[in-house]
Design a protein around this motif. Structure first.
Motif, PDB file in Angstrom:
ATOM      1  N   UNK A 146       0.818  -1.065   0.005  1.00 34.59           N
ATOM      2  CA  UNK A 146      -0.067   0.065  -0.040  1.00 34.59           C
ATOM      3  C   UNK A 146       0.869   1.223   0.016  1.00 34.59           C
ATOM      4  N   UNK A 147       0.209   2.260   0.246  1.00 34.22           N
ATOM      5  CA  UNK A 147       0.909   3.560   0.208  1.00 34.22           C
ATOM      6  C   UNK A 147       0.858   4.143   1.631  1.00 34.22           C
ATOM      7  N   UNK A 148       2.070   4.432   2.168  1.00 34.37           N
ATOM      8  CA  UNK A 148       2.364   5.054   3.666  1.00 34.37           C
ATOM      9  C   UNK A 148       3.239   6.118   3.611  1.00 34.37           C
ATOM     10  N   UNK A 149       3.179   6.601   4.769  1.00 35.88           N
ATOM     11  CA  UNK A 149       4.400   7.961   4.772  1.00 35.88           C
ATOM     12  C   UNK A 149       5.484   7.384   5.391  1.00 35.88           C
ATOM     13  N   UNK A 150       6.747   8.122   5.282  1.00 36.57           N
ATOM     14  CA  UNK A 150       7.933   7.997   5.980  1.00 36.57           C
ATOM     15  C   UNK A 150       7.907   7.832   7.528  1.00 36.57           C
ATOM     16  N   UNK A 151       8.391   6.560   7.888  1.00 38.26           N
ATOM     17  CA  UNK A 151       8.123   6.556   9.429  1.00 38.26           C
ATOM     18  C   UNK A 151       7.175   5.440   9.612  1.00 38.26           C
ATOM     19  N   UNK A 152       6.186   5.159   8.900  1.00 36.51           N
ATOM     20  CA  UNK A 152       5.247   4.242   9.073  1.00 36.51           C
ATOM     21  C   UNK A 152       5.390   3.014   9.070  1.00 36.51           C
ATOM     22  N   UNK A 153       4.555   1.967   9.418  1.00 40.32           N
ATOM     23  CA  UNK A 153       4.856   0.584   9.291  1.00 40.32           C
ATOM     24  C   UNK A 153       3.871  -0.116   8.343  1.00 40.32           C
ATOM     25  N   UNK A 154       4.270  -1.370   8.064  1.00 42.20           N
ATOM     26  CA  UNK A 154       3.407  -2.045   7.119  1.00 42.20           C
ATOM     27  C   UNK A 154       3.819  -3.480   7.231  1.00 42.20           C
ATOM     28  N   UNK A 155       2.840  -4.453   7.204  1.00 42.41           N
ATOM     29  CA  UNK A 155       3.274  -5.878   7.313  1.00 42.41           C
ATOM     30  C   UNK A 155       2.566  -6.420   5.848  1.00 42.41           C
ATOM     31  N   UNK A 156       3.690  -7.165   5.274  1.00 46.27           N
ATOM     32  CA  UNK A 156       3.213  -7.904   4.192  1.00 46.27           C
ATOM     33  C   UNK A 156       3.217  -9.341   4.576  1.00 46.27           C
ATOM     34  N   UNK A 157       2.072 -10.056   3.665  1.00 48.35           N
ATOM     35  CA  UNK A 157       2.059 -11.350   3.854  1.00 48.35           C
ATOM     36  C   UNK A 157       2.253 -12.147   2.643  1.00 48.35           C
ATOM     37  N   UNK A 158       2.665 -13.395   2.842  1.00 49.31           N
ATOM     38  CA  UNK A 158       3.088 -14.140   1.772  1.00 49.31           C
ATOM     39  C   UNK A 158       2.430 -15.829   1.925  1.00 49.31           C
ATOM     40  N   UNK A 159       1.081 -16.047   1.499  1.00 56.04           N
ATOM     41  CA  UNK A 159       0.371 -17.373   1.694  1.00 56.04           C
ATOM     42  C   UNK A 159       1.108 -18.414   0.799  1.00 56.04           C
ATOM     43  N   UNK A 160       1.706 -19.601   1.380  1.00 56.62           N
ATOM     44  CA  UNK A 160       2.299 -20.557   0.531  1.00 56.62           C
ATOM     45  C   UNK A 160       1.286 -21.732   0.603  1.00 56.62           C
ATOM     46  N   UNK A 161       1.460 -22.512  -0.735  1.00 55.34           N
ATOM     47  CA  UNK A 161       0.823 -23.724  -0.658  1.00 55.34           C
ATOM     48  C   UNK A 161       1.817 -24.782  -1.628  1.00 55.34           C
ATOM     49  N   UNK A 162       2.077 -25.779  -0.600  1.00 52.43           N
ATOM     50  CA  UNK A 162       3.164 -26.744  -1.520  1.00 52.43           C
ATOM     51  C   UNK A 162       2.279 -28.110  -1.946  1.00 52.43           C
ATOM     52  N   UNK A 163       2.689 -28.539  -3.033  1.00 46.87           N
ATOM     53  CA  UNK A 163       2.108 -29.645  -3.667  1.00 46.87           C
ATOM     54  C   UNK A 163       3.312 -30.738  -3.451  1.00 46.87           C
ATOM     55  N   UNK A 166       7.282  -7.728   8.432  1.00 44.56           N
ATOM     56  CA  UNK A 166       6.965  -6.608   9.126  1.00 44.56           C
ATOM     57  C   UNK A 166       7.911  -5.565   8.814  1.00 44.56           C
ATOM     58  N   UNK A 167       7.533  -4.237   8.267  1.00 46.27           N
ATOM     59  CA  UNK A 167       8.486  -3.451   7.993  1.00 46.27           C
ATOM     60  C   UNK A 167       8.069  -2.038   8.837  1.00 46.27           C
ATOM     61  N   UNK A 168       9.041  -1.744   9.334  1.00 47.39           N
ATOM     62  CA  UNK A 168       8.844  -0.639  10.390  1.00 47.39           C
ATOM     63  C   UNK A 168       9.831   0.466  10.053  1.00 47.39           C
ATOM     64  N   UNK A 169       9.600   1.663  10.386  1.00 41.41           N
ATOM     65  CA  UNK A 169      10.497   3.130  10.254  1.00 41.41           C
ATOM     66  C   UNK A 169      10.614   3.089   8.444  1.00 41.41           C
ATOM     67  N   UNK A 170       9.606   3.030   7.670  1.00 43.30           N
ATOM     68  CA  UNK A 170       9.861   2.896   6.200  1.00 43.30           C
ATOM     69  C   UNK A 170      10.414   4.176   5.891  1.00 43.30           C
ATOM     70  N   UNK A 171      11.077   3.994   4.850  1.00 36.77           N
ATOM     71  CA  UNK A 171      11.844   5.178   4.040  1.00 36.77           C
ATOM     72  C   UNK A 171      11.188   5.278   2.643  1.00 36.77           C
ATOM     73  N   UNK A 172      11.437   6.426   1.918  1.00 32.48           N
ATOM     74  CA  UNK A 172      10.890   6.507   0.668  1.00 32.48           C
ATOM     75  C   UNK A 172      11.981   5.547  -0.236  1.00 32.48           C
ATOM     76  N   UNK A 173      13.093   5.205   0.253  1.00 27.51           N
ATOM     77  CA  UNK A 173      13.815   4.288  -0.761  1.00 27.51           C
ATOM     78  C   UNK A 173      13.484   2.743  -0.716  1.00 27.51           C
ATOM     79  N   UNK A 174      12.424   2.558   0.383  1.00 26.92           N
ATOM     80  CA  UNK A 174      11.910   1.256   0.286  1.00 26.92           C
ATOM     81  C   UNK A 174      10.850   1.095  -0.845  1.00 26.92           C
TER      82      UNK A 174
END
Length: 125
Positions: free
Chosen positions: A10-27, A82-90
């Protein structure tokens, strides 16, 4: 074979936090390492972090160490970034990837055969 689906960008401001998820399924039975990579427009895909099957081993790029945390919940077949203290370069498209085996200390994207479709993270200044 491992199928991966990312979410949480998503779109956040510098210094904010964001959590990404990766759902996996394995055959295919077996333990696999999951890594996160990111790619900004016009740049190469860079390693961000990786976690072992058990979750006991983590590996980070220098640029995110201390700000990002990777962890997994195998009961939910999900790996998180989990991404904390996000920067524009992220700002980048973030991908999760998987490879069978135990070696978590692998930064090369070519060593990961399975990839998700990516999720966009935009950090405004």
């Amino acid at each position: 074979q491992v199928q991966l689906v990312e979410s949480g960008g998503g779109l956040v401001q510098a210094g904010d936090s964001l959590r990404l998820s990766c759902a996996a399924s394995s055959r295919t039975p077996g333990n696999y390492v999951v890594g996160w990579f990111r790619q900004a427009p016009g740049k190469e895909r860079d390693f961000v972090a990786a976690v072992s099957w058990s979750g006991s081993l983590e590996y980070y790029a220098d640029s995110v160490r201390g700000r990002f945390t990777i962890f997994r919940d195998n009961a939910k077949n999900t790996v998180y970034l989990q991404m904390n203290s996000l920067k524009p370069e992220d700002t980048a498209n973030y991908y999760c990837a998987a490879r069978y085996g135990a070696n978590v200390f692998q930064k090369l994207s070519d060593s990961y055969p399975y990839w998700g479709q990516g999720t966009q993270v935009t950090v405004s200044s």
